[in-house]
Design a protein around this motif. Sequence first.
Motif: not given
Length: 82
Positions: A3-27
């Motif tokens: 469960l901890l591994k799943f939560i950690f991976i989920t948070i990591l994926v969501l954080w990466l998606i957030r960073m990508l959106i911050r880079l891609i949407l303005p372009m």
Amino acid sequence: MALLKFIFITILVLWLIRMLIRLILPMLFNNLASKMQSQATGQQQQRRQRPEGSISIDYMPPRPDQSKTDKLGDFVDYEEVK
């Protein structure tokens, strides 16, 4: 532990998606805005090419056939008698 591994991976994926959106949407928005601006500029140039006072008809409705008879019949004006 799973469960901890799943939560950690989920948070990591969501954080990466957030960073990508911050880079891609303005372009994407800049690209879209530049396309809209170039279209507007093209339309203004197209309007300026016509000489002043010229008439341009974009749409003419179809003319009804005069040979067709009125399907509703003739209108008869009447007065109500009491």
